[in-house]
Design a protein around this motif. Sequence first.
Motif, PDB file in Angstrom:
ATOM      1  N   HIS A 146       0.832  -1.203   0.000  1.00  0.00           N
ATOM      2  CA  HIS A 146       0.000   0.000   0.000  1.00  0.00           C
ATOM      3  C   HIS A 146       0.873   1.262   0.000  1.00  0.00           C
ATOM      4  CE1 HIS A 146      -2.495  -3.157   1.929  1.00  0.00           C
ATOM      5  NE2 HIS A 146      -3.462  -2.600   1.231  1.00  0.00           N
ATOM      6  N   VAL A 147       2.070   1.151   0.603  1.00  0.00           N
ATOM      7  CA  VAL A 147       2.970   2.305   0.714  1.00  0.00           C
ATOM      8  C   VAL A 147       4.381   1.868   0.325  1.00  0.00           C
ATOM      9  CG1 VAL A 147       3.868   4.120   2.212  1.00  0.00           C
ATOM     10  CG2 VAL A 147       1.577   3.179   2.638  1.00  0.00           C
ATOM     11  N   LEU A 148       5.031   2.646  -0.552  1.00  0.00           N
ATOM     12  CA  LEU A 148       6.431   2.432  -0.926  1.00  0.00           C
ATOM     13  C   LEU A 148       7.240   3.591  -0.347  1.00  0.00           C
ATOM     14  CD1 LEU A 148       8.808   1.237  -2.490  1.00  0.00           C
ATOM     15  CD2 LEU A 148       7.943   2.383  -4.555  1.00  0.00           C
ATOM     16  N   VAL A 149       8.249   3.273   0.468  1.00  0.00           N
ATOM     17  CA  VAL A 149       9.028   4.290   1.179  1.00  0.00           C
ATOM     18  C   VAL A 149      10.458   4.337   0.651  1.00  0.00           C
ATOM     19  CG1 VAL A 149       9.956   4.955   3.432  1.00  0.00           C
ATOM     20  CG2 VAL A 149       7.631   4.041   3.266  1.00  0.00           C
ATOM     21  N   LYS A 150      10.936   5.556   0.392  1.00  0.00           N
ATOM     22  CA  LYS A 150      12.342   5.794   0.069  1.00  0.00           C
ATOM     23  C   LYS A 150      12.794   7.041   0.819  1.00  0.00           C
ATOM     24  CE  LYS A 150      14.554   3.848  -2.499  1.00  0.00           C
ATOM     25  NZ  LYS A 150      15.439   2.657  -2.271  1.00  0.00           N
ATOM     26  N   GLY A 151      14.111   7.250   0.848  1.00  0.00           N
ATOM     27  CA  GLY A 151      14.645   8.439   1.497  1.00  0.00           C
ATOM     28  C   GLY A 151      14.476   9.680   0.626  1.00  0.00           C
ATOM     29  N   GLN A 152      14.586  10.841   1.252  1.00  0.00           N
ATOM     30  CA  GLN A 152      14.396  12.092   0.520  1.00  0.00           C
ATOM     31  C   GLN A 152      15.571  12.434  -0.383  1.00  0.00           C
ATOM     32  OE1 GLN A 152      13.365  15.109   3.417  1.00  0.00           O
ATOM     33  NE2 GLN A 152      11.195  14.520   3.404  1.00  0.00           N
ATOM     34  N   ASP A 153      16.600  11.577  -0.414  1.00  0.00           N
ATOM     35  CA  ASP A 153      17.670  11.802  -1.381  1.00  0.00           C
ATOM     36  C   ASP A 153      17.229  11.381  -2.786  1.00  0.00           C
ATOM     37  OD1 ASP A 153      17.527   9.178  -0.457  1.00  0.00           O
ATOM     38  OD2 ASP A 153      19.658   8.775  -0.779  1.00  0.00           O
ATOM     39  N   TYR A 154      16.039  10.757  -2.892  1.00  0.00           N
ATOM     40  CA  TYR A 154      15.466  10.405  -4.191  1.00  0.00           C
ATOM     41  C   TYR A 154      14.487  11.488  -4.628  1.00  0.00           C
ATOM     42  CZ  TYR A 154      17.096   5.535  -4.323  1.00  0.00           C
ATOM     43  OH  TYR A 154      17.859   4.412  -4.389  1.00  0.00           O
ATOM     44  N   VAL A 179       3.598   6.644  -2.715  1.00  0.00           N
ATOM     45  CA  VAL A 179       5.036   6.686  -2.445  1.00  0.00           C
ATOM     46  C   VAL A 179       5.287   7.785  -1.427  1.00  0.00           C
ATOM     47  CG1 VAL A 179       7.318   7.097  -3.408  1.00  0.00           C
ATOM     48  CG2 VAL A 179       5.607   5.858  -4.747  1.00  0.00           C
ATOM     49  N   VAL A 180       6.077   7.461  -0.396  1.00  0.00           N
ATOM     50  CA  VAL A 180       6.407   8.434   0.643  1.00  0.00           C
ATOM     51  C   VAL A 180       7.924   8.547   0.732  1.00  0.00           C
ATOM     52  CG1 VAL A 180       6.283   8.985   3.104  1.00  0.00           C
ATOM     53  CG2 VAL A 180       4.322   7.919   1.972  1.00  0.00           C
ATOM     54  N   LEU A 181       8.439   9.793   0.701  1.00  0.00           N
ATOM     55  CA  LEU A 181       9.863  10.060   0.870  1.00  0.00           C
ATOM     56  C   LEU A 181      10.084  10.569   2.286  1.00  0.00           C
ATOM     57  CD1 LEU A 181      10.673  11.864  -2.521  1.00  0.00           C
ATOM     58  CD2 LEU A 181      10.760   9.414  -1.973  1.00  0.00           C
ATOM     59  N   VAL A 182      10.918   9.865   3.062  1.00  0.00           N
ATOM     60  CA  VAL A 182      11.132  10.241   4.461  1.00  0.00           C
ATOM     61  C   VAL A 182      12.486  10.913   4.616  1.00  0.00           C
ATOM     62  CG1 VAL A 182       9.661   8.365   5.290  1.00  0.00           C
ATOM     63  CG2 VAL A 182      12.123   7.974   5.050  1.00  0.00           C
ATOM     64  N   PRO A 183      12.618  11.810   5.604  1.00  0.00           N
ATOM     65  CA  PRO A 183      13.898  12.505   5.809  1.00  0.00           C
ATOM     66  C   PRO A 183      14.989  11.550   6.292  1.00  0.00           C
ATOM     67  CG  PRO A 183      12.332  13.051   7.551  1.00  0.00           C
ATOM     68  CD  PRO A 183      11.563  12.286   6.518  1.00  0.00           C
ATOM     69  N   LEU A 184      16.227  11.847   5.892  1.00  0.00           N
ATOM     70  CA  LEU A 184      17.379  11.031   6.272  1.00  0.00           C
ATOM     71  C   LEU A 184      18.222  11.746   7.317  1.00  0.00           C
ATOM     72  CD1 LEU A 184      18.523   9.820   2.731  1.00  0.00           C
ATOM     73  CD2 LEU A 184      17.072   8.604   4.363  1.00  0.00           C
ATOM     74  N   MET A 185      18.935  10.958   8.124  1.00  0.00           N
ATOM     75  CA  MET A 185      19.868  11.536   9.092  1.00  0.00           C
ATOM     76  C   MET A 185      21.111  12.020   8.350  1.00  0.00           C
ATOM     77  SD  MET A 185      19.614   8.800  12.246  1.00  0.00           S
ATOM     78  CE  MET A 185      20.618   9.814  13.325  1.00  0.00           C
ATOM     79  N   ASP A 186      21.622  13.164   8.752  1.00  0.00           N
ATOM     80  CA  ASP A 186      22.808  13.726   8.112  1.00  0.00           C
ATOM     81  C   ASP A 186      24.045  12.865   8.395  1.00  0.00           C
ATOM     82  OD1 ASP A 186      21.336  15.826   7.152  1.00  0.00           O
ATOM     83  OD2 ASP A 186      21.775  17.127   8.884  1.00  0.00           O
TER      84      ASP A 186
END
Length: 481
Positions: free
Chosen positions: A429-437, A455-462
């Motif tokens: 139902h949900v495809l998750v990738k990092g916000q670098d995409y 599709v959900v883009l989630v924030p990444l740790m620096d």
Amino acid sequence: MLEWCRDREIWIVGDLMLDEYVRGSVDRISPEAPVPVVKVGDVHNRLGGAANVARQVAALGANAVLAGVVGDDEAGRWLLEECQRQGIDTRGVYVDNCRRTTRKLRVLGHSQQLVRLDWEDAGPCSDVVSAALHDRLAKGRMADAIILSDYAKGVLSDGSLSRLIGFAHTSGRRVIVDPKRYDLGAYRGASILTPNLNELARAAGRRLDPDDRDAIVAVALPIIQAAALEALVVTLSDRGMLLVQRDGESQHVPAVRRAVSDVTGAGDTAVAVLATALAAGSTLLQGMEIANTAAGLAVAEVGAVAVAPHQISSALSEAPRGKVVTREELAARAAGWRMAGKRVVFTNGCFDLLHAGHLSLLHQAAELGDVLVLAINSDASVRRLKGDSRPIVPAEDRAALLAALSCVDAVTIFEEDTPLETLRAARPHVLVKGQDYGIENVVGRDLVETDGGRVVLVPLMDAKSTTAIVERIRVGEAAVG
């Protein structure tokens, strides 16, 4: 998948029966003969044979269309009336005043069967009757799948089998057969047969051990090839089911341990659920896992019963299983989660040298649904993407580490450069990738969105990456050197 079942039309053709049950208590032996005396408590009837298959199909929400023969007698009239009460279309049922309705009367004491009495006319039906059954079915909507429920009582004669299987081929529909004949070649051209182990052993002319799956596959393959079948799904009682496909591939689905009250109708449940799941779009393995679960629930009850969809969904979601799975196992498991109404979340990556950035992404992904599926690149796939020095941690070890996380429900390894085929199997139902995409660059986006997902883009740790960790290690080694 339950929603998809509701608009499917399933034809069930075969031997119709009335199952009668006399229940009571036993506290003495008859003075007339060494037999127990049953003090009758209650008497009731149930649909049996192909009619029981139709009842299970209808219970799943599909349109069950039944075809078979009953006599012009009280048992036949009760059977037709009960079918109507269960929402079964009986347009294909032929009333033959030259035959008796098949009846099986079981006497039970303290839930144990003591004796069974049968009334039947098992000679083959005439070509006139077989043609009439087919013509009546053809007057309605075309089936999405056809079940042949053979109890060797005469409905599925050679002519009837030839007519129905030929029609299915012409129409591009699957035929799933619960067989009874000694010669399984009689069902030549059908799609799938679902013999139990005894039926397969009888057809092969040798004994088979339910734990010797290699021997079962070796016996099944020549039958599949000679009868031009797609596959055999062999039911193994408390060992579950074994799928054997035409190309020699096999897959075992173990049974979940349950207290067995009565095996009556378990085969009916299995073929009904398998055929309906296939008609609803499941893969063979998915359908087999759902059918295996339903049959396990059925044997926990006394007599032939219809298992409700919510029971199947609950059992699938509760089944204890390991987290590291093949793609086929993932597909079956994901189907169960969807049936249970759970929201499936998917993410993927190499996950080489697990670090805090990985954990952050996984925890964020897990919060977006009920189940988190993680697909990781194989070692060869990582090398193609990252170079010959990677991965540092082998795929099996990466999978084991990730599976140990409480937020992860399943881990699978894919060999390709992208997870597209794994996405097709999981259908999240949900495809998750990092916000670098960029969202336009996410592999599988079209597939997920076309299926109603997002599709959900989630924030990444620096500054958290495996590449950075590896580089710091190399710098440190150089400084020491």
